[in-house]
Design an enzyme around this catalytic site. Structure first.
Site, PDB file in Angstrom:
ATOM      1  N   GLY A  72       0.845  -1.459   0.034  1.00  0.00           N
ATOM      2  CA  GLY A  72      -0.047  -0.051  -0.020  1.00  0.00           C
ATOM      3  C   GLY A  72       0.910   1.428  -0.226  1.00  0.00           C
ATOM      4  CB  THR A  73       3.975   1.963   1.997  1.00  0.00           C
ATOM      5  OG1 THR A  73       3.453   1.798   3.200  1.00  0.00           O
ATOM      6  CG2 THR A  73       4.772   3.256   1.895  1.00  0.00           C
ATOM      7  CG  ASN A 154      -4.883   3.779   9.469  1.00  0.00           C
ATOM      8  OD1 ASN A 154      -5.036   4.743   9.119  1.00  0.00           O
ATOM      9  ND2 ASN A 154      -3.924   3.708  10.448  1.00  0.00           N
ATOM     10  CD  GLN A 182      -7.407  -0.438   7.467  1.00  0.00           C
ATOM     11  OE1 GLN A 182      -8.258  -1.208   7.447  1.00  0.00           O
ATOM     12  NE2 GLN A 182      -6.131  -0.551   7.822  1.00  0.00           N
ATOM     13  N   GLY A 203      -2.657  -6.016  -0.048  1.00  0.00           N
ATOM     14  CA  GLY A 203      -2.750  -7.450  -0.017  1.00  0.00           C
ATOM     15  C   GLY A 203      -3.237  -7.857   1.574  1.00  0.00           C
ATOM     16  CG  HIS A 204      -0.434  -6.667   5.094  1.00  0.00           C
ATOM     17  ND1 HIS A 204      -0.445  -6.189   6.318  1.00  0.00           N
ATOM     18  CD2 HIS A 204      -0.098  -5.493   4.282  1.00  0.00           C
ATOM     19  CE1 HIS A 204      -0.187  -5.120   6.409  1.00  0.00           C
ATOM     20  NE2 HIS A 204       0.139  -4.527   5.174  1.00  0.00           N
ATOM     21  CB  THR A 240      10.880 -10.375 -11.808  1.00  0.00           C
ATOM     22  OG1 THR A 240      11.966  -9.941 -12.740  1.00  0.00           O
ATOM     23  CG2 THR A 240      10.218 -11.771 -12.051  1.00  0.00           C
ATOM     24  CB  CYS A 328       2.607   3.524  12.276  1.00  0.00           C
ATOM     25  SG  CYS A 328       1.739   2.205  11.326  1.00  0.00           S
TER      26      CYS A 328
END
Ligand code: PLP
Length: 393
Positions: A72-73, A154, A182, A203-204, A240, A328
Site C-alpha cells: 500500500g505504501t 485505519n 482499509q 494485500g495484507h 519481476t 505505527c
C-alpha cells in the site's frame, strides 16, 4: 498461541486458507518468469491475467487500470509522486491530518526536500473524525497538483465522502488519489462511477499476504512510474512480478467480493455487540469516531485515565490482540495523530483501544472479550492516580 483472539485486522489480516492454497503452486512447480517466451513461463503469465481480472472486478475497474506493486505504501508514493511529476508547475498538495504515515510523511518530506517549494494543506477533522467539505473546497486552487484523502481511517474506521470529494477535485481539474487500503473489501467500490484518478490497496489488509499491493490508475490519467526498470506492468512498474502473492491477491479480491455482505451483516453485528457491550459495562468509556459513517469492522474506544499500552498488555494475558493508537505510532508517548486531530482530550487519548474484526471472528470471541475487559480496566484504574483524582480537576 492457537487460541489467539485476533481483533487487530486493521493492522494485518490472516491469509485466507483458499488464498494460501491458490498461491502454493507458484512457489513450487510453477516458478517460471511470466515474461519468458516459453510455455512454462506463459502459464504463470496467464495466472497474472486472471488475478488482474479478479482485482478489477472487485473495484469496478478495467484490467489495464490495475498496476501490481509491493504494498500500500508503494502505491501511495507512486500516485502522489506521479501527479507531482505530471504537474511540474503546481506546488500544492491537499490532504488531511488523519492520513496513514504512507501519505502523511510523504507529503511532509516532499515539502521539506524541496525547501518548502511544495505547500501542503492538511485538512482538520471534527471530534467525530469528519471533514468539512466547505473547507476542502476552499483549499483547492490552481496550484494544487493532487488531492490525497483516505477512503476509511485505519484507527477509527471513519469513512470520508470520497465520491463527492473526487467530483469536486475533477471540477477544478485536479487529480484525486484515495488511500483505500482499509475500505477495499469492507465497503462496495465502483470506480467506473467515480472521478478517482488513483486508488491504493494492500494485500495484507484483505486476507492476502504482506508485500503485495495495487495502484489503480484511471484511464487517461497522466502517469510517471516510481519503480523504473523492465517492461513489466506495461512499463508502469519495473521489477519481476511477485507472482505467488499476486495470484493470492487476486483470490483474496474474489473472496472479498463474496464476503462483502458478511462484512455488513455478521462482522457488523459482532462489532456492534462488542462496542455496545464495552460502552455499557465500563464507566468512562467513549467511542472515538463517527457513529454511522464508519467501517463495519472497526471500533475505537477510549477508556479514560489509563494507558492504552497497559491495557494491551493485560489483554495479551488472555491472548486478545488489538491496538492502541495506531501500530505505527505506538512506542512513542504521544497520543496518535488521529486522536490529536479529533481533539480527543488528553485523559482519553492515551487510553484508546482499536478493535478491528474480520469474517474469521466468532461470537464466542466477542463474549470472551466482553467478559474480560471490565476487570482489566477496573484493575488498571485502581492503580491510576489520574483515575483516583479525576474529580479534582
Ligand atoms: C496498512 C495501511 C497502509 C500501508 O500498507 P502497506 O501494505 O503495509 O504498506 C496504508 N494506508 C492505510 C490506511 C493502511 O491501513
Amino acid at each position: 498461541m492457537n487460541d489467539v483472539i485476533y481483533m487487530d485486522n486493521n493492522a494485518t489480516t490472516k491469509v485466507a486458507p483458499d488464498v494460501l492454497a491458490a498461491m502454493l503452486p507458484y512457489f513450487s512447480e510453477l516458478y517460471g518468469n511470466p515474461s519468458s517466451m516459453h510455455r512454462f513461463g506463459g502459464q504463470v503469465g496467464r495466472a497474472l491475467v486472471k488475478a488482474r481480472e479478479q482485482v478489477a472486478e472487485l473495484l469496478g475497474a478495467d484490467t489495464e487500470e490495475i498496476i501490481f506493486t509491493s504494498c500500500g505504501t508503494e502505491s501511495d508514493s507512486t500516485a502522489i509522486l506521479s501527479a507531482v511529476r505530471a504537474n511540474p508547475d503546481k506546488h500544492h498538495i491537499v490532504t488531511t491530518r488523519v492520513e496513514h504515515p504512507a501519505v502523511k510523511n510523504l507529503a511532509t518530506s516532499l515539502r521539506n526536500l524541496t525547501g518548502h517549494k511544495y505547500r501542503v494543506t492538511s485538512l482538520g477533522v471534527d471530534n467525530e473524525g469528519m471533514l468539512d467539505l466547505d473547507e476542502y473546497r476552499k483549499a483547492l486552487s490552481d496550484d494544487t497538483a493532487i488531492v490525497s484523502v483516505m477512503w476509511a481511517n485505519n484507527e477509527t474506521g471513519v469513512i470520508f465522502p470520497i465520491a463527492e470529494m473526487a467530483a469536486m477535485a475533477k471540477e477544478e481539474g485536479i487529480l484525486f488519489h484515495t488511500d483505500a487500503v482499509q475500505a477495499v473489501g469492507k465497503i462496495p467500490i465502483n470506480l467506473r462511477e467515480l472521478e478517482v484518478n488513483f486508488l491504493s490497496l494492500s494485500g495484507h489488509k484483505l486476507h492476502a499476504p504482506k508485500g503485495v499491493g495495487v495502484l489503480y490508475v484511471k484511464k487517461g490519467t497522466p502517469y510517471a512510474p516510481f519503480m523504473i526498470g523492465g517492461h513489466q506492468e506495461r512499463g508502469r512498474r519495473g521489477g519481476t512480478e511477485n507472482t505467488a502473492s499476486i495470484v493470492g491477491l487476486g483470490k483474496a479480491c474474489e473472496l472479498a467480493g463474496a464476503w462483502m455482505s458478511l462484512e455488513n451483516s455478521k462482522v457488523r453485528k459482532l462489532r456492534d455487540k462488542l462496542e455496545e457491550g464495552l460502552l455499557a459495562s465500563i464507566p468512562n468509556s467513549i467511542l472515538n469516531g463517527h457513529k454511522t459513517s464508519r467501517l463495519p469492522n472497526t471500533c475505537n474506544i477510549s477508556f479514560e485515565y489509563i494507558e492504552g499500552e497497559a491495557i494491551l498488555l493485560h489483554m495479551d494475558q488472555y491472548n486478545i490482540c488489538a491496538s492502541s493508537g495506531s501500530a505505527c505510532t505506538s512506542g512513542s508517548l504521544e497520543p496518535s495523530h488521529v486522536m490529536r486531530a479529533m481533539g480527543v482530550p488528553f485523559t482519553a487519548a492515551h487510553g484508546s483501544i482499536r478493535f478491528s474484526l474480520s469474517v474469521f471472528n466468532t461470537e464466542d470471541e466477542v463474549d470472551l472479550v466482553l467478559e474480560k475487559m471490565p476487570a482489566i480496566i477496573a484493575g488498571l484504574r485502581e492503580m491510576s492516580p489520574f483515575w483516583q483524582n479525576r474529580d479534582k480537576g
